[in-house]
Design an enzyme around this catalytic site. Sequence first.
Site, mmCIF file in Angstrom:
data_model
loop_
_atom_site.group_PDB
_atom_site.id
_atom_site.type_symbol
_atom_site.label_atom_id
_atom_site.label_comp_id
_atom_site.label_asym_id
_atom_site.label_seq_id
_atom_site.Cartn_x
_atom_site.Cartn_y
_atom_site.Cartn_z
ATOM 1 N N LYS A 101 0.834 4.855 6.731
ATOM 2 C CA LYS A 101 0.147 5.661 5.723
ATOM 3 C C LYS A 101 0.730 7.068 5.693
ATOM 4 O O LYS A 101 1.447 7.482 6.591
ATOM 5 C CB LYS A 101 -1.360 5.757 6.015
ATOM 6 C CG LYS A 101 -2.074 4.432 6.078
ATOM 7 C CD LYS A 101 -2.083 3.712 4.753
ATOM 8 C CE LYS A 101 -2.696 2.320 4.907
ATOM 9 N NZ LYS A 101 -2.485 1.488 3.762
ATOM 10 N N SER A 150 0.791 -1.233 0.000
ATOM 11 C CA SER A 150 0.000 0.000 0.000
ATOM 12 C C SER A 150 0.824 1.284 0.000
ATOM 13 O O SER A 150 0.301 2.343 -0.320
ATOM 14 C CB SER A 150 -0.968 0.024 1.187
ATOM 15 O OG SER A 150 -0.267 0.219 2.388
#
Length: 174
Positions: free
Chosen positions: A81, A41
């Site tokens: 993230k 990701s």
Amino acid sequence: MGKSERKNGWKEWTKAILIAILIAFVLRSFVFVTSVVDGESMEPTLENGETVLFNKLTYLFNEPERGDIVIINRPQKNYVKRVIALPGETVAVKNQTLYIDGEPYDQSFITDNELNNTGQFGPIQIPENSYFVMGDNRKLSKDSRNGLGFISEENITGKSEFIIFPFNEWSMIK
């Protein structure tokens, strides 16, 4: 060398080792934490299997900033993230352009192909004490758009500083 000198030598070595272990424990518990990137990701910035060193002290003195790569502590799993929008801001994506408070935001950290994978959404107002995060690999990322939701400040554990493993990829994170 007499017995008492050897005994003192061992005492000194033992004391030095115990102090080193104590310092390592304090640093590991209160200053730095490592995390292994699990999944794709955050590619290309961080790759699956890399070990990242996160600074836990940074956010005791400062707020997370747009662009910071953070570790998010959740009960089932930690996530890595990028902070996209800050508390009180409005975020939207239209025609492959990210807008923060109505102004286009340059995402030089991702490829044009990833811009296409971001999708369309918003405008969304970010609540106070919360952040909007996304992975750099927009197609494969579970983030604020699709499952993680807004990230509260207390769930942000630290800011990424270095890739420490594999050793041939040791570098600061941008």
